[in-house]
Write an enzyme that holds these catalytic residues in place. Structure first.
Site, PDB file in Angstrom:
ATOM      1  N   VAL A 206       0.869  -1.168   0.000  1.00 33.01           N
ATOM      2  CA  VAL A 206       0.000   0.000   0.000  1.00 33.01           C
ATOM      3  C   VAL A 206       0.910   1.223   0.000  1.00 33.01           C
ATOM      4  CG1 VAL A 206      -2.024  -1.046   1.094  1.00 33.01           C
ATOM      5  CG2 VAL A 206      -0.228  -0.048   2.515  1.00 33.01           C
ATOM      6  N   SER A 207       0.371   2.358  -0.447  1.00 32.54           N
ATOM      7  CA  SER A 207       1.197   3.552  -0.591  1.00 32.54           C
ATOM      8  C   SER A 207       1.334   4.374   0.683  1.00 32.54           C
ATOM      9  CB  SER A 207       0.640   4.447  -1.694  1.00 32.54           C
ATOM     10  OG  SER A 207       0.700   3.783  -2.922  1.00 32.54           O
ATOM     11  N   THR A 208       0.285   4.400   1.503  1.00 32.55           N
ATOM     12  CA  THR A 208       0.329   5.264   2.678  1.00 32.55           C
ATOM     13  C   THR A 208      -0.012   4.490   3.943  1.00 32.55           C
ATOM     14  OG1 THR A 208      -1.994   5.890   2.438  1.00 32.55           O
ATOM     15  CG2 THR A 208      -0.369   7.276   1.312  1.00 32.55           C
TER      16      THR A 208
END
Length: 188
Positions: free
Chosen positions: A8-10
């Site tokens: 996931v990015s964040t």
């Protein structure tokens, strides 16, 4: 061995759905991380690639979890292939152990990169519109104009060093150096 990769990015996003899907298809080991898919410096991805052996299969929930850049995606796929391993994407039903699967993977990768570039283009356009309207997106300055002038005066007069001014105003020394450099650039 089936190796899963979840990303996931964040920090406010969760990998739970990806992990469930990867475990459901028999991943014996899952590498999980929080990092942008456009970045190459992802430690868990590299750890997984370093551990690949002949016959292993790398499985991701969706292709863009592996990479958002076609160049990086192709590089990753080359590393997987060089190790004698295969690749599967569950959402796009891509399986690189077949010629049709390899072709499909490359086509989907092109679309993922196109989507990323479109997002960048829209972001740049939005930032430009905001600037034209007098808005300045991003972090607010730590120092007001009056504080900047006070810093310039005290450092130039010798009352304080840059390091002392940084401590006094609660900022990093590089912020003070930048204030001083901006003042000398404006004078030139």
């Amino acid at each position: 061995m089936n190796l899963g990769y979840a990303r996931v990015s964040t920090d406010d996003q969760a990998t739970a759905a990806q992990l469930d899907a990867l475990r459901a298809v028999g991943c014996e080991r899952v590498f999980e991380e929080r990092a942008s898919g456009g970045r190459w410096d992802r430690p868990e991805l590299h750890r997984m690639l370093d551990q690949l052996r002949d016959g292993d299969v790398v499985i991701v929930w969706k292709l863009d979890r592996l990479s958002r850049s076609l160049k990086d995606l192709l590089s990753i796929m080359e590393k997987i292939d060089a190790a004698g391993a295969g690749f599967r994407s569950l959402t796009e039903a891509i399986d690189t152990t077949t010629p049709a699967g390899r072709m499909m993977m490359q086509m989907v990768g092109v679309f993922a990169e196109f989507e990323r570039e479109m997002i960048r283009e829209r972001t740049r356009a939005g930032l430009e519109r905001a600037r034209k309207k007098g808005r300045h997106p991003g972090r607010k300055p730590k120092l007001s104009d009056d504080q900047r002038q006070e810093i310039r005066d005290m450092v130039r007069s010798g009352k304080r060093t840059e390091a002392q001014a940084a401590r006094l105003f609660g900022v990093h020394r590089s912020t003070i150096s930048r204030v001083m450099r901006e003042a000398s650039d404006a004078a030139a």
